[in-house]
Design an enzyme around this catalytic site. Sequence first.
Site, PDB file in Angstrom:
ATOM      1  N   ARG A 278      60.386  84.354 -36.673  1.00 17.77           N
ATOM      2  CA  ARG A 278      61.621  83.611 -36.935  1.00 17.77           C
ATOM      3  C   ARG A 278      62.722  84.559 -37.413  1.00 17.77           C
ATOM      4  NH1 ARG A 278      59.011  79.235 -40.771  1.00 17.77           N
ATOM      5  NH2 ARG A 278      57.045  80.293 -40.297  1.00 17.77           N
TER       6      ARG A 278
ATOM      7  N   GLU B  68      47.623  77.220 -51.965  1.00 19.55           N
ATOM      8  CA  GLU B  68      48.321  75.991 -51.587  1.00 19.55           C
ATOM      9  C   GLU B  68      47.357  74.825 -51.455  1.00 19.55           C
ATOM     10  OE1 GLU B  68      51.775  77.439 -48.606  1.00 19.55           O
ATOM     11  OE2 GLU B  68      49.833  78.407 -48.308  1.00 19.55           O
TER      12      GLU B  68
END
Length: 415
Positions: A259, A397
């Site tokens: 990205r 996470e």
Amino acid sequence: MSTLAHPLPAIEGHVVLVVNAGSSSIKCSVYRVVDDPQAEGGARAILGAGGQIEAIGVTPRVVAHMADGRLIVDETFPVAQVSDHDAAFRLLRLVLAVGLRDTPPAAIGHRVVHGGAHHADAVLIDDAVIEELDALTPLAPLHQPHNLEAIRAVRAAAPDLVQVACFDTAFHARAGVLAKLFALPYSYYENGIHRYGFHGLSYEYIARRLHTVAPEIARGRVIVAHLGNGASLCAMQDGKSVETTMGLTALDGLPMGTRCGALDAGAVLWMMARGMSRDDIEKTLYQESGLKGLSGISSDMRELLASDSERAKLAIEFFTYRIAQDIGKLAVTLGGLDGVVFTGGIGEHAAPVREAVCARLKGLFGIDVDHDANAANKLRIDAHGSRVPVFAIPTDEEGMIALHTARILRDSHKG
């Protein structure tokens, strides 16, 4: 004071299955959540087993281990057998049944990348939530569809099982208006076009973990660098998000694996003027830019660090340059800097990246890295005499998702 919105429940004996669905893989972890008055938030998530299916639709491979390292399965399957996420999740659920034989899950917690303007906390999943999250797909096209596909697969296989959505955006939801605004007409902000931030589950875990590993800075001005295929920074004060580098979508901020990171919007107008379609532009920005686009080799930092290519070196240098630059910007927002934390796959394991970032910060902040501690991926990597402590802390996470899911499960039973 806990970084969670509410005290965590006592659900000893209950098990939570955590699902993290990506574009070509699904990770599943089995946690038991137990009371622990000594833990930040009053509870701990204890890993029981974990596994993943990789290369879905290409060369599907299932790997799963018990928490003590015992192998449950490591097997490659025909593409026809695991052609999509629905088939992959059914298969992985069967694999993990070995670890769940005696204690079936009380609930499933899902990582959902974008929660939009209305979700500042985890939430029970129902039809209305699914519809709302589906509408956010254009803001997270690489992630949101697969997050939702896993949720739908569970509903089809076990419709009565409680499911909870845990959002990467939620940790940043209470940041101030200045951290959220774009300089567009204010009506855009009123309609939800603003900066949301991501990687919130990782940042929330680090905020909790600092109370144990670095209590002297846990309530101070800390910048956390979550560096992986996706990368961002978060400026935290007293364990809360003040500012982050990602924005409306997971494209903004730092350059990433594929990205582009922060980009002059005029570049998109230039692409449109050249006749590029929306899909072509999206593919360029999300899948062909970042480290991969700059190096022309790979999005994998390990490959770039091992390469002699000048473009690989340029990609790494640009990556570390932008990280250091944005740390400086966030330090201005915080009014100072009491600590820096690296986390994520690159942040935890790529010592040369950490060293290069810190070298750029030495003149301004007096940061000095201990070369040996950094090379060994120690928890604390700053040298004696460094004015700012520096840490490399593994994130979890999935553990945060387990804790949130347990709390939402408790609250739903109370209701």
